[in-house]
Design an enzyme around this catalytic site. Structure first.
Site, PDB file in Angstrom:
ATOM      1  N   HIS A  43      -7.063  -5.764   2.397  1.00  0.00           N
ATOM      2  CA  HIS A  43      -5.923  -5.179   3.097  1.00  0.00           C
ATOM      3  C   HIS A  43      -5.347  -6.249   4.027  1.00  0.00           C
ATOM      4  O   HIS A  43      -6.052  -6.740   4.926  1.00  0.00           O
ATOM      5  CB  HIS A  43      -6.367  -4.005   3.979  1.00  0.00           C
ATOM      6  CG  HIS A  43      -6.925  -2.824   3.247  1.00  0.00           C
ATOM      7  ND1 HIS A  43      -6.195  -1.673   3.019  1.00  0.00           N
ATOM      8  CD2 HIS A  43      -8.154  -2.597   2.714  1.00  0.00           C
ATOM      9  CE1 HIS A  43      -6.951  -0.788   2.385  1.00  0.00           C
ATOM     10  NE2 HIS A  43      -8.145  -1.321   2.188  1.00  0.00           N
ATOM     11  N   GLN A  54     -14.588   2.644   1.276  1.00  0.00           N
ATOM     12  CA  GLN A  54     -13.857   2.109   0.122  1.00  0.00           C
ATOM     13  C   GLN A  54     -13.543   3.261  -0.813  1.00  0.00           C
ATOM     14  O   GLN A  54     -14.455   3.935  -1.294  1.00  0.00           O
ATOM     15  CB  GLN A  54     -14.699   1.049  -0.599  1.00  0.00           C
ATOM     16  CG  GLN A  54     -13.962   0.457  -1.802  1.00  0.00           C
ATOM     17  CD  GLN A  54     -14.790  -0.561  -2.561  1.00  0.00           C
ATOM     18  OE1 GLN A  54     -15.957  -0.802  -2.252  1.00  0.00           O
ATOM     19  NE2 GLN A  54     -14.187  -1.157  -3.571  1.00  0.00           N
ATOM     20  N   ASP A  86       0.844  -1.197   0.000  1.00  0.00           N
ATOM     21  CA  ASP A  86       0.000   0.000   0.000  1.00  0.00           C
ATOM     22  C   ASP A  86       0.882   1.251   0.000  1.00  0.00           C
ATOM     23  O   ASP A  86       1.918   1.302   0.668  1.00  0.00           O
ATOM     24  CB  ASP A  86      -0.905  -0.011   1.241  1.00  0.00           C
ATOM     25  CG  ASP A  86      -2.089   0.931   1.104  1.00  0.00           C
ATOM     26  OD1 ASP A  86      -3.231   0.436   1.038  1.00  0.00           O
ATOM     27  OD2 ASP A  86      -1.875   2.162   1.066  1.00  0.00           O
ATOM     28  N   ASN A 100     -12.888  -3.099   2.836  1.00  0.00           N
ATOM     29  CA  ASN A 100     -13.815  -1.981   2.933  1.00  0.00           C
ATOM     30  C   ASN A 100     -14.786  -2.054   1.762  1.00  0.00           C
ATOM     31  O   ASN A 100     -14.382  -2.354   0.634  1.00  0.00           O
ATOM     32  CB  ASN A 100     -13.057  -0.653   2.896  1.00  0.00           C
ATOM     33  CG  ASN A 100     -12.109  -0.511   4.069  1.00  0.00           C
ATOM     34  OD1 ASN A 100     -12.363  -1.020   5.156  1.00  0.00           O
ATOM     35  ND2 ASN A 100     -10.990   0.179   3.860  1.00  0.00           N
ATOM     36  N   HIS A 151     -10.342  -5.274  -3.051  1.00  0.00           N
ATOM     37  CA  HIS A 151      -9.006  -5.518  -2.498  1.00  0.00           C
ATOM     38  C   HIS A 151      -9.115  -5.905  -1.041  1.00  0.00           C
ATOM     39  O   HIS A 151      -9.998  -5.440  -0.324  1.00  0.00           O
ATOM     40  CB  HIS A 151      -8.097  -4.304  -2.680  1.00  0.00           C
ATOM     41  CG  HIS A 151      -8.681  -3.008  -2.204  1.00  0.00           C
ATOM     42  ND1 HIS A 151      -9.623  -2.315  -2.931  1.00  0.00           N
ATOM     43  CD2 HIS A 151      -8.482  -2.285  -1.076  1.00  0.00           C
ATOM     44  CE1 HIS A 151      -9.968  -1.216  -2.278  1.00  0.00           C
ATOM     45  NE2 HIS A 151      -9.305  -1.182  -1.137  1.00  0.00           N
TER      46      HIS A 151
END
Ligand code: 5GP
Ligand code: ZN
Length: 116
Positions: free
Chosen positions: A101, A93, A30, A86, A99
């Site tokens: 995390h 989001q 990230d 999210n 995705h």
């Protein structure tokens, strides 16, 4: 999808710091890590969010979950980690490509919810 930043990372149109890749999924670090380790695991197929998962995606989503432990282990997360998805506006989001995390390398608490 042409205007999706995560599709562009998957297609190597823009650089990503890749932690794991195979024909179905990609994991990359990230840009704004929320812990010592913070990678995003994505399907290469563009799925906008959990709300957009279809019956035909069952195998792909199961595949992602079977890979999490291997990606975590490769990143040195031997004491555990957190996997977060999210979804939508209330879930905060911000990138509309599904995705996961994967966050670790620190001792976390619970509950994690804030509206900062
Ligand atoms: P969301 O809020 O959608 O669940 O999470 C999106 C995540 O993507 C955020 O943690 C954000 O830091 C990360 N992110 C946004 N744009 C980029 C990018 O271009 N490259 C990388 N590596 N991460 C990004
Ligand atoms: Zn996409």
């Amino acid at each position: 999808m042409s205007d999706c930043i995560f599709c562009k990372i998957a297609e190597k149109e823009i650089p990503g710091n890749i932690a794991y890749e195979d024909d179905k999924i990609l994991a990359f670090h990230d840009l704004d890590p929320q812990g010592p380790v913070h990678v995003l695991i994505i399907p290469k197929k563009h799925i906008a969010s959990l709300d957009d998962v279809a019956e035909e995606d069952q195998e792909l989503l199961g595949y992602i979950l079977t890979k999490v432990k291997d990606i975590a282990k490769d990143l040195g997360l031997v004491n555990g980690y957190r996997l977060v998805v999210n979804c939508g506006a209330d879930g905060f989001q911000t990138v509309k490509h599904l995705h996961f995390h994967l966050i670790g390398g620190l001792k976390m608490g619970w509950p994690p919810f804030t509206n900062k």
